[in-house]
Design an enzyme around this catalytic site. Structure first.
Site, PDB file in Angstrom:
ATOM      1  N   GLU A  62       0.850  -1.209   0.000  1.00 47.74           N
ATOM      2  CA  GLU A  62       0.000   0.000   0.000  1.00 47.74           C
ATOM      3  C   GLU A  62       0.877   1.247   0.000  1.00 47.74           C
ATOM      4  OE1 GLU A  62      -2.022  -0.854   3.748  1.00 47.74           O
ATOM      5  OE2 GLU A  62      -3.646  -1.818   2.665  1.00 47.74           O
ATOM      6  N   CYS A 121      -9.722  -0.142   8.440  1.00 45.63           N
ATOM      7  CA  CYS A 121      -9.202   1.152   8.865  1.00 45.63           C
ATOM      8  C   CYS A 121      -9.951   2.321   8.226  1.00 45.63           C
ATOM      9  CB  CYS A 121      -7.717   1.249   8.517  1.00 45.63           C
ATOM     10  SG  CYS A 121      -7.310   0.736   6.845  1.00 45.63           S
TER      11      CYS A 121
END
Lengths: 655, 655
Positions: free
Chosen positions: A327, A423
């Site tokens: 990511e 998240c």
């Protein structure tokens, strides 16, 4: 008689139709939905998480806390940082009370705070995975444990809950945690000379310092930042001591040290590397600490990273993170539109970073990026119904590509119910419910009005500002300043980068010409009433990217005000959006559509559409002039894509 | 007096300067180099293999055979198919003897054949991994074992060695293997109703059938093709019985059934799916079997897969395989240039497939693709020094991107010494040394001359053809036919797709106008001497891709004759090759460069070069007209890239 004025914001009410809708949506839909998910009472599909790492069951987040509190039997389930879903949700709920008191919800959140207090150990430690299943491994594998990250998120929530509701209990949990951390970490021989694998605690400790004035918390935050990367082997040593094969998250040990921003001391890190969310949380922490310590090395790092991200590693939508592997950020100008990551959390984190930089320096560019994130890169993370979410925000997508090219399998073309690594949803919720904190920056005797989101703001000395606008659809902004005690102060209004050279400012009905100072015009105020109008340039802009960005060469993006537009298959008759060619001189019809996508302004761009080649033809042929027909390409705001029939989308259009 | 003629090729000598060089290079450099690697006597770095799966030591391929033969102690090392490196090398060496007798090498290969015979079990089985370390698991995990694939490669080598040297020993190994396979596999209740995870044995058994006329081998090949996919659970059942956790190759169990072309019977497979090399080997096997059985379902599958690959899933260079995940095909028109795979072996396999299709049907399109593979997609797999190899062949590459974007880490920008999975180097070597088998196709009383690679060919009845050309640099081709017995036959010459509508044919000095029949002009021959000249269109072609291929929209590729060109950083002053814009009307200077890259024709294309934007500017700005300057963009043949200073390269140029 004039009094000396030091602005101290007391309250801001968002009156913007656009954002009130989202704030209400969070209260009505997002918070109840997320609460039911965390209590495993919602039927959700979390199979589409690009980073699920085998986490494929329900949330279990509340259950983990109950088990840690001794109210329930069982094992921990989920990621080591599963607790943070709850804390971010609590933080979002806390902010919502400031604009929408809600007794039912308050009962839930008070009970939740009690549950968290019960789960917390007497020594202040709280991380349910380790309390339930790994008590011998506390603080022993910080590369992966997220313990400080997790407690940081509670501290943020606790501070918010205390600030909004006055709950001493919520604050005490936070100070007990911080005290636990201060005991365990530091330069003393018996303390851990280390830091968390995921920055977060730094910014949280500064928030706690701001409400407690306890210098230890600021010092602790500063220590974590200065210590970071000084021993590049720190994580490896811990991993070896803890047992190499006992990874808490698969494959995390294989990530390079840059992934954690821990390959060298921050002062020596020249570029923003690694996991995008870690980077922006680290930056926010650095800026937060620098605000009070004036540590020039941290401030320098903030500038380096800001420039690196904003000038060389950011998409036009404000998204960052060019690769799904880790990511992560990749390298300067590497901004592929179809294989990218662009995590919602990273855009939310950029908003945090921008806000802090504005507190440090009155520069319009920080507010420009904050605005870009609010109206584009972060907002795209949530569906219009408040119940579906993007983790990854691509600038070019096609359901077929996502299904059939494994290099794009992380790119969803519909928002998901929930994620194993959840998240993003609550991160966006807490940004939206705290939006009133992002509109003004106060310093000395200056108020910076750097966003054009309509609101009513009350400052001390009875100064109030009523900002009226239909932003982002209209660029006409009215500021009604009431200043009954005739305080003297400077009122700074940002002139957005996209309106530079084409705006009109009037003060009390008279055209004003004020030179722009780092993105702001400053108006001295001392009258009891003042009316300022600002007309921004809402013409449609055809944008080009730096030709250093290979992916955007020969392409055009369309922007109006702060809003980046995209073409979606739902409005156009083909998934082959690349067949449309847009000329820089194209006509555009700007159209208010009050019922479409909760009310948006659409753009109808005159384009040339290539005839699709015959499927049976040889795919490579000597070039002939294309057959094109005049066509209309309808564009919608990027944040609103993927709310109708699933289909292709692209931001960068062929020229 | 005229006799009836049935062509039977006796011998073809390649006289082409271009290809003689490569054939000599294989003898002088490639074969000795690969022999030393397989004997672990070369110092090589195999760390750059995109699919090494943890194989990071030397080859050990000869050692495995010696251990299996009882000449050495130790364990098997490498992939289950490590033996095939040796067999493909032996096959390449065998072919080389037909143009370059070599006693020293012959001593080595004879000894190698003896070693292989010693390693073979009495029952014909030969797969060193299973003989050495896994004797209980023979034929028990065919999804991953590559046992039939491995033996197939020996059979190909054994047949080639027998055909060129007359070695009965080499052939006997092959027939013993085939007999072993025929005993173990088939429809009888006590036989395995299955097939290999990697097609190969099918085409090999047909080669063995061709030299032995043993119908059992053709039937066995046919069985494998018809059985394939009829029980989609076959591999899973074997894996479970063998023990799920005992994978022979990590992650192979997770690949979808389409990866193995085993999700359904071939007759029901509508598109070419999965691992690209498996697909083209399967296709070659199907065409090989169909040639003798005339099984229409197999022929139909050949046509379906051919069209699907060539019309919708092939790069302009002939490369196939759009994703590194599973080295696989993805979906129609998904042809990204920078994240692609384009394995060398897949292009070599396409040449096999095309050759077989030409034997089935006299269609120019098969020869067009064969030519495309020879001069582009497969040849790019080897460096000009014969000692470095590409596994992956990108159409756009940049060392920085390969180093810093994990989605491109499989794309090398320099050829590697060797690979852990070393399928490509010897595959290309055997194609080059057997090139003389790829120039003519004989059927009934027709000779098809479908390639323009200069050669001298001898047919039966004393017919010989001396084909002279400087192809691919010149399009002037001369055929001198000597036919002392005045046989009557048809001589078919392909008119390449790239020269359609612009060529000149003369027979015995007289211009001839002959209509084109499926890509060929047919000339009746019955004179004792005949001279045919063909002038092909060697003008530079600006090529466009179907606009269904998103990656190539707004782009131009440059082709001259069969050769696809590319821009390389080494010739141009920047890694930013996207700054050059080429107009379809650009002037081109065609230049013979006898000393450059072993002698190539370069193209100097007049282009406009954009000024690089300022690094410190805001990366997104309202579009203004670009500042461009006239520039020269030098192009070289694609196959020759990455032979100088490492740098960026692209085939598709911006318009």
């Amino acid at each position: 008689m004039q009094t000396l004025f030091k602005p101290k914001l007391n309250h801001v009410d968002i009156t913007s139709k656009f954002w009130s809708h989202y704030q209400q949506l969070v209260v009505k839909e997002v918070l109840p939905y997320q609460w039911s998910v965390m209590n495993d009472e919602a039927s959700v599909d979390i199979s589409e998480d690009p980073q699920n790492n085998g986490i494929n069951k329900n949330s279990h987040a509340i259950a983990n806390l109950k088990i840690a509190a001794g109210q329930q039997k069982g094992h921990h389930y989920g990621f080591p940082f599963q607790d943070t879903d709850v804390y971010k949700w609590l933080e979002a709920a806390a902010y919502s009370f400031s604009y929408q008191p809600n007794n039912d919800l308050k009962t839930i959140t008070d009970t939740l705070v009690s549950l968290i207090a019960d789960a917390q150990e007497d020594n202040g430690y709280l991380s349910t995975l380790f309390q339930i299943d790994e008590p011998q491994r506390k603080f022993k594998r910080l590369q992966q444990s997220h313990e400080l990250y997790t407690m940081g998120h509670y501290i943020e929530a606790g501070v918010a809950y205390y600030q909004v509701t006055g709950s001493g209990k919520a604050l005490t949990i936070a100070t007990k945690m911080a005290d636990c951390i201060c005991r365990n970490f530091g330069a003393d021989p018996d303390q851990i000379h280390g830091y968390d694998g995921h920055p977060e605690i730094e910014l949280a400790l500064v928030k706690l310092y701001e409400v407690t004035n306890d210098q230890r918390y600021l010092d602790m935050a500063h220590y974590f930042l200065v210590e970071r990367g000084t021993d590049p082997d720190f994580f490896d040593k811990q991993n070896i001591a803890d047992g190499l094969e006992r990874d808490l998250i698969p494959n995390m040990r294989d990530m390079p040290r840059t992934y954690y921003q821990a390959d060298k001391p921050i002062k020596d890190q020249q570029t923003a590397e690694g996991h995008a969310v870690r980077v922006v949380y680290l930056c926010t922490g650095m800026a937060s600490v620098a605000l009070y310590t004036h540590d020039q090395t941290l401030l320098d790092a903030c500038h380096r990273f800001w420039n690196d991200i904003v000038k060389r590693r950011m998409y036009i939508t404000g998204n960052i993170g060019s690769t799904t592997t880790g990511e992560s950020l990749t390298y300067d100008y590497d901004l592929p539109n179809d294989t990218m990551y662009g995590e919602t959390c990273a855009s939310v984190g950029m908003a945090f970073f921008a806000k802090k930089m504005l507190q440090l320096e009155s520069k319009g560019e920080y507010a420009d990026i904050l605005e870009k994130e609010l109206f584009n890169g972060s907002l795209s993370g949530m569906s219009l119904d408040g119940k579906h979410f993007f983790y990854v925000n691509p600038l070019e997508a096609d359901p077929k590509a996502s299904a059939l090219n494994p290099g794009k399998s992380h790119v969803l073309t519909h928002r998901a119910d929930w994620f194993g690594c959840a998240c993003c949803p609550a991160n966006l919720a807490r940004l939206i419910t705290s939006l009133s904190d992002y509109l003004y920056t106060e310093k000395d005797n200056t108020i910076l009005a750097h966003q054009f989101i309509a609101n009513k703001a009350a400052f001390n000395n009875k100064v109030s500002i009523n900002q009226k606008s239909d932003f982002p659809w209209s660029g006409d902004v009215l500021f009604e300043i009431t200043n009954p005690e005739n305080c003297e102060f400077r009122f700074g209004i940002r002139i957005p980068q996209w309106s530079l050279g084409n705006y009109q400012l009037s003060i009390n009905g008279h055209l004003a010409s004020i030179s722009i100072d780092d993105g702001f015009v400053y108006i001295p105020v001392n009258e009891s009433k003042m009316t300022i109008t600002l007309s921004l340039d809402m013409s449609v802009k055809f944008m080009a990217a730096s030709n250093r960005i290979v992916a955007d060469q020969n392409k055009i993006a369309v922007q109006r005000g702060p809003v980046i537009y995209c073409a979606e298959e739902a409005d156009n008759h083909t998934s082959q959006l690349g067949l449309y060619h847009v000329s820089p001189k194209a006509n555009v019809l700007v159209k208010k559509e009050p019922t479409l996508l909760n009310g948006v302004t659409t753009l109808d761009v005159s384009a040339q559409e290539e005839e699709l080649t015959n499927a049976d033809d040889n795919p490579y042929q000597p070039l002939t002039s294309e057959k094109t027909i005049p066509a209309n390409l309808r564009l919608i705001p990027y944040y609103a894509w993927a709310n109708r029939t699933e289909g292709a989308m692209r931001v960068w259009l062929n020229r």
